[in-house]
Design a protein around this motif. Structure first.
Motif, PDB file in Angstrom:
ATOM      1  N   ASP A   1      -0.884   4.762   0.938  1.00 39.16           N
ATOM      2  CA  ASP A   1      -1.095   4.920   2.366  1.00 39.16           C
ATOM      3  C   ASP A   1       0.223   5.179   3.089  1.00 39.16           C
TER       4      ASP A   1
ATOM      5  N   HIS B   1       0.850  -1.204   0.000  1.00 38.98           N
ATOM      6  CA  HIS B   1       0.000   0.000   0.000  1.00 38.98           C
ATOM      7  C   HIS B   1       0.875   1.240   0.000  1.00 38.98           C
TER       8      HIS B   1
ATOM      9  N   LYS C   1       1.131   8.698   2.721  1.00 39.55           N
ATOM     10  CA  LYS C   1       0.310   9.511   3.631  1.00 39.55           C
ATOM     11  C   LYS C   1       0.870   9.438   5.048  1.00 39.55           C
TER      12      LYS C   1
END
Lengths: 312, 321, 537
Positions: C377, C374, C380
């Motif tokens: 993510d 991921h 982030k």
């Protein structure tokens, strides 16, 4: 069964050995004894340095008579606190279990290779020895152990990778060849003894020196291992002693070398570390327990002269 | 009558089969271990012939290997693209061969001598003490050597100074190092090597000596006619095994003990130290490191097979295969 | 028949062992379960099938940590992160294991999300970006930085950003987020002012430079005796200081083969902009002659000529203050720290202005692994960690009141006992400028905000023309391997002056370099540099 018992009894019968002449005796003591002293002096030196103040080392180097003594290395190691004892415990557990299992596997494997009537002995000899010559390297072994066998953060992760050592198998086979008269196996077979029973009740007792040697080598390997835990162990609960100390040492060395990239906090840490005495104190911590266990193995290795007195 | 014979035969056959099965079951745990931890990873040898790259779409060892390109013998080139090739191969071979012979002779002699010491406690003490150097890592050993040879505060340096001599610059002068390395190696390994011989001697049945002494053999003759022949398989075995490693040098000894000092390279550069330095400088490519060890092992294997053949001619039983 | 039977038996046992082995770990593993944060209901348990989790677990492999107990901290971190939909699983790598393990994990595609990387550890940023280990963060098709990490990316200094852009697997771009920490390079003479004053010299005498140290050293030798070594040097650093060259990233490890000359009056300019064979230059020859003169006069401790001994000896001399002038690669506030630790007055005399080169700008970075499941993510998450002071402080310093306290001035003072169990390496975490300063740091800038002063110093550092360029060794790896061995044989001895006959040694050295293909490396390096500068515009 009676022939068998007799054979053993005969082998262990008392014997009058004629001793070597006095001059030869003295020469032997000078050579072997002298060498022994050369071997132990450095270890005494290790102990002295372990208690030497760092300031003395930077002034006059390593010395048998340092300018100043200190307990800094112990104080530094005390920071490890409970972890030190946990790691000692782990090392003992791993060494004991590992040694027993690896010796068992080694003895069984090499016994089969020793048997002339074993059909596949040539194949299995090559099968084990070939692996000492060619290996796939670290990365694939690591992936298989970790992902396929789940060797990660458990005791098995340290025990399993050292279980089989082809060198030991071949050496053990040679021990069997030099100390087990082949007729013994044939006699046992005639007596109807099962293969496993023959091995453990007849062969093993008369191969004690060889087995003890292999056990010693395996115990040392397990006790000293730090690289395998480095690969597979991350949690403190399973960290063995050597790995714990290795990590500490690596950290100290790194800080001393690269304090530039580390920033002020680390620089300070580096300068307050009793680097030299710490290194030697670690040696003391590691060597003492295994040195104490040494006579246990040695009992079986040096006993030739007293065979007669150990009657069964 | 025929039936009985046939029954006996099949019985024998079954007994043989059972024996073979039992023996296989003894080998099985070790063999399974070897398959899992030694043979499966051999897939990785392929990397020696590849330009190893990470398959960034779905990285895993297998995917990386599958998607990496082959580059023939390219990874082996760095071993020979240096003017040092001959020097490091010569050093590796010479040291190894000298030390194999030296260690063999000294270790056997020491094992026999220890065996002749009648006070058991003394023999044990000697043997224990001899084992101590084996416990010390090369790093620690290197600091002892330094304690003697340090250019400002070494024990030997100080001795030379107090005798009014100009102190030798030990870490700048390659001449004494072949001896220093030999002594260090012998000192560290002797306890370990002699124990295998000692255990073999201990395993010799006492009746053999008894028979010899009844025949009136002197102690010396007993050594020649009983001890040495019994040691022969072990001597030959360890010899063959160490011949298989003639292309591998003890990295710790050659790198750590001379403190990686540049001026000593003419006598301390061996294949392993060269490979280490080359890989450190080039970011440790997996392909190159696998190639280097494959080369060392392959050559070692040839040597080993040669030695094994020779031993086979002399003494069939003592050969490895 | 028997053979077949034997084989079947073997296979059966093999299968059995497989089954046993794969099922063994959960049973035998007694690893303490990660303590579940109070507020997260989604903690996985091995027994029941995991409930559908909306938390994304981010695994982060850090370097330099000294962490034996992170349970309390991680509980709070994860409680906090749950609000953002994350769960952090740190892997506390450290000096003893990071290099080995991380390289294995990367090569084998372990499912790790974030790796610490830089230009000096074994998972070398440039090399692994090239090998495809790290995801490109500014990929034109899927620009993670633009989409998810604008907050941190916009506050990073320009020089750090341009140092992070390299030639990687997916083209020229950014493959790791640089940490905001000390990133400039400034080599200084580390002067023991106490002794210098005692000898009747001043810092102005030191400023005259390397060639004129002779008189100072002679005076020191006379006053402090023969066992005193006034010149405390690190051979490679000294060479760079004297010849105004930089560390060429990607060059042969600790012994650089290539020289890139900076203009000492303006470090944003290079003298020629070309890379040359360091050891063939007249500058190097002059340097070797001079340093040999100092060595023979007894100004340099022989231990400095020995790789393994030099570091120990140098630290010892520094701590004891038994030196006069040393070489030092400077970081902000070093002289204050050093003075306090050594109990003497230490002054820094720089040989150039501060500058930013590739190595400096790539000192600590966070890369997203190409094996991460991921990546968006993870980006982030990195954005959050690097911009949220509360989270960063928790991870870097631990829990307030447990691991550290804030004093009246708002500065951090550690609770030694607890801190010893939880000491991540702060500079390896990312943006450290959002942390409250430690008391020792605040003392460096009395009356001012420490981070402002800190940022100003580093902002003043100029980028060198070749910033961001690193040598891609692939085409010349064999040559570099051989040359590194040659350099290790001669360079340190020459650069510390320890050679018996430097002229002869140097001639031999140069010949060997030529024989082992140095010219090919120089040529390749210059071609790459030109191409890089052209691409950079």
């Amino acid at each position: 069964m009676s022939t068998l018992a007799e054979t053993i009894k005969f082998r262990k019968s008392k014997l009058n050995m004629n001793e070597v002449k006095l001059p030869v005796k003295i020469l032997i003591h000078i050579l072997v004894g002298g060498f022994s002293i050369l071997c132990i002096i450095p270890f005494l030196f290790v102990i002295i340095i372990a208690f030497t103040a760092e300031s003395s080392i930077s002034e006059i180097g390593y010395s048998f008579w340092p300018n100043a003594w200190s307990l800094d290395s112990i104080t530094y190691l005390a920071k490890l606190g409970k972890q030190l004892w946990v790691s000692y415990g782990n090392s003992f557990l791993i060494t004991i279990v590992g040694t027993i299992l690896s010796v068992l596997m080694c003895v069984m494997y090499s016994y089969a290779l020793f048997r002339k009537d074993f059909k596949f002995r040539g194949f299995f000899t090559m099968f084990s020895f070939f692996t000492t010559m060619f290996g796939g390297g670290l990365a694939p072994t690591y992936m298989i152990c970790k992902n396929l066998l789940g060797l990660s953060d458990n005791y098995a992760a340290i025990i399993v990778p050292l279980l089989v050592n082809p060198f030991n198998i071949i050496v053990m086979r040679t021990f069997f060849r030099t100390s087990v008269p082949y007729e013994l196996i044939e006699a046992a077979s005639v007596d109807g003894s099962g293969e496993y029973r023959t091995l453990f009740e007849i062969i093993v007792p008369i191969s004690k020196p060889g087995i003890a040697t292999i056990a010693l080598l395996n115990a040392l390997a397990y006790w000293n291992e730090w690289f395998i835990p480095l690969l597979y162990i991350r949690d403190a609960a399973h960290t063995p002693l050597q790995f714990l100390l290795y990590r500490m040492q690596a950290q100290v060395d790194f800080l001393a070398k690269n304090s530039g990239i580390m920033g002020p906090e680390a620089t300070k840490l580096a300068q307050n570390t009793p680097k030299n005495s710490l290194r030697m104190m670690m040696v003391v911590l590691v060597v003492i327990p295994i040195a104490c266990a040494y006579p246990f193995f040695q009992r079986y290795i040096i006993s030739g002269l007293t065979i007669g007195s150990v009657k069964e | 009558m025929l039936d009985v014979l046939a029954a006996k035969k099949t019985g024998n056959k079954w007994a043989k089969r059972k024996k073979t099965l039992l023996l296989i079951s003894m080998v099985a745990p070790g063999a399974i271990w070897l398959i899992l931890l030694r043979y499966l990873p051999m897939i990785g040898i392929v990397v020696a012939f590849q330009k190893y790259k990470i398959y960034s779409k779905a990285p895993s060892l297998l995917n990386n290997i599958i998607h990496s390109q082959f580059n023939g013998l390219g990874n082996f080139k760095f071993l020979f693209k240096t003017t040092d090739s001959l020097k490091m191969i010569r050093n590796t071979l010479l040291y190894n061969i000298c030390w194999i012979i030296l260690m063999l002779v000294v270790a056997v002699t020491f094992a026999i001598m220890i065996n002749e010491i009648t006070q058991k406690l003394v023999a044990k003490t000697y043997q224990t003490l001899m084992f101590f150097p084996y416990f010390l890592s090369w790093v620690v050993v290197s600091y002892f050597v330094l304690a003697f040879l340090d250019p400002t505060s070494g024990l030997l340096t100080n001795l030379q100074k107090s005798l009014g001599q100009v102190p030798t610059r030990w870490y700048n002068d390659p001449k004494p190092w072949p001896f220093i390395l030999t002594i260090t190696n012998l000192w560290k390994g002797l306890g370990y090597s002699s124990i295998l011989y000692l255990a073999t001697i201990t395993g010799i049945s006492a009746s053999q000596y008894e028979a010899a002494s009844i025949d009136g053999a002197s102690k010396w003759q007993q050594v020649i006619h009983v001890t040495l022949p019994h040691l022969r398989p072990m001597i030959l075995l360890l010899f063959i095994i160490s011949i298989g490693k003639v292309f591998n040098a003890d990295f710790g000894l050659f790198y750590t003990v001379p403190m990686d000092s540049g001026p000593l390279y003419p006598v301390t550069q061996v294949i392993d130290t060269y490979v280490y330095r080359a890989l450190m400088a080039t970011g440790g490519d997996v392909g190159m490191s696998t190639a280097a060890s494959l080369f060392q092992n392959a050559v070692g294997f040839l040597f080993l097979m040669g030695a094994n053949q020779i031993v086979k001619k002399i003494d069939e039983e003592s050969s490895l295969f | 028949m028997k053979k077949i039977f034997a084989v079947i038996l073997c296979l059966a046992m093999l299968a059995f062992t497989f089954a046993a082995c794969t099922s063994a770990p959960p049973a035998s593993s007694t690893a303490p379960p990660e303590s579940a944060p109070a507020g997260t209901p989604s903690e996985e348990t091995p027994v029941e099938p995991a409930p559908p989790s909306d938390l994304v677990e981010i695994s982060w492999w850090l370097h330099g940590s000294n962490v034996s107990d992170d349970a309390a901290v991680m509980e709070q971190v994860n409680a906090y992160l749950a609000g953002y939909g994350f769960k952090l699983k740190p892997i506390w790598g450290t000096w003893g294991d990071f290099d080995t393990n991380v390289v294995l994990a990367i090569n084998g595609g372990d499912p790790v999300d974030i790796y610490f990387t830089c230009s000096w550890s074994a998972d070398e940023y440039n090399a692994f970006a090239k090998k495809g280990a790290f995801a490109r963060l500014d990929d034109p098709d899927d620009n993670l930085l633009e989409q998810y990490a604008q907050d941190i990316w916009s506050i990073l200094p320009e020089t750090l950003k341009s140092g992070a852009a390299v030639n990687g697997d997916a083209g020229y771009g950014v493959y790791a987020l640089p940490g905001f920490k000390d990133y400039a390079v400034q080599n200084c003479w580390d002067v023991n002012v106490d002794r210098l004053t005692e000898l009747g010299f001043t810092l102005d005498d030191v400023k005259k430079g390397f060639d004129s140290f002779g008189d100072i050293f002679a005076a020191a030798k006379e006053k402090y005796g023969n066992d005193f070594y006034p010149f405390l040097i690190e051979g490679a650093v000294l060479e760079r200081m004297v010849t105004n060259t930089i560390i060429v990233t990607g060059d042969a490890g600790s012994n650089n083969l290539l020289s890139y000359y900076l203009d000492p009056t303006d470090v944003s300019k290079a003298v020629t902009g070309k890379l040359v064979n360091k050891f063939a230059t007249p500058e190097y020859e002059a340097f070797v002659t001079k340093v040999n003169e100092y060595y023979k006069a007894g100004y340099i401790d022989p231990a400095m000529a020995n790789t393994s001994q030099a570091n120990d000896a140098r630290t010892a001399h520094q701590t004891a203050g038994t030196y006069l002038i040393g070489t030092q690669s400077y970081s902000f506030g070093y002289e204050v720290q050093a003075s306090a630790e050594r109990g003497i007055e230490v002054a820094m005399v720089p040989t150039t202005e501060a500058y930013v080169d590739t190595t400096g700008s790539q000192g600590a970075m966070m890369a997203i692994s190409s094996a991460s499941a991921h990546k968006a993510d993870t980006m982030k998450f990195l954005n959050l960690v690097n911009t949220d002071p509360k989270l960063m402080t928790l991870i870097a310093y631990g829990i307030e009141g447990v691991h550290y306290n804030l004093n009246a001035d708002g500065n951090v003072e550690f609770v030694t006992e607890e801190r010893n169990k939880y000491t991540p390496w702060r500079n390896g975490l990312g943006n450290v400028t959002i942390l409250p300063p430690q008391q020792g740091e605040a003392d460096l800038a009395p009356g001012q905000d420490f981070w402002t002063v800190f940022k100003d110093y580093y902002a003043s550092a100029k980028a060198i023309p070749a910033l961001g360029w690193a040598l891609d060794q692939t085409p010349v790896a064999d040559e570099i391997g051989a040359l590194a061995n040659v350099a290790a044989e001669y360079a340190l001895t020459l650069s510390t002056g320890a050679a018996e006959d430097p002229a002869a040694s140097l001639a031999e050295f140069r010949q060997k370099l030529t024989d082992n293909g140095i010219d090919k490396v120089v040529e390749e390096a210059n071609a790459q540099l030109e191409a890089f500068l052209a691409a950079k515009g």
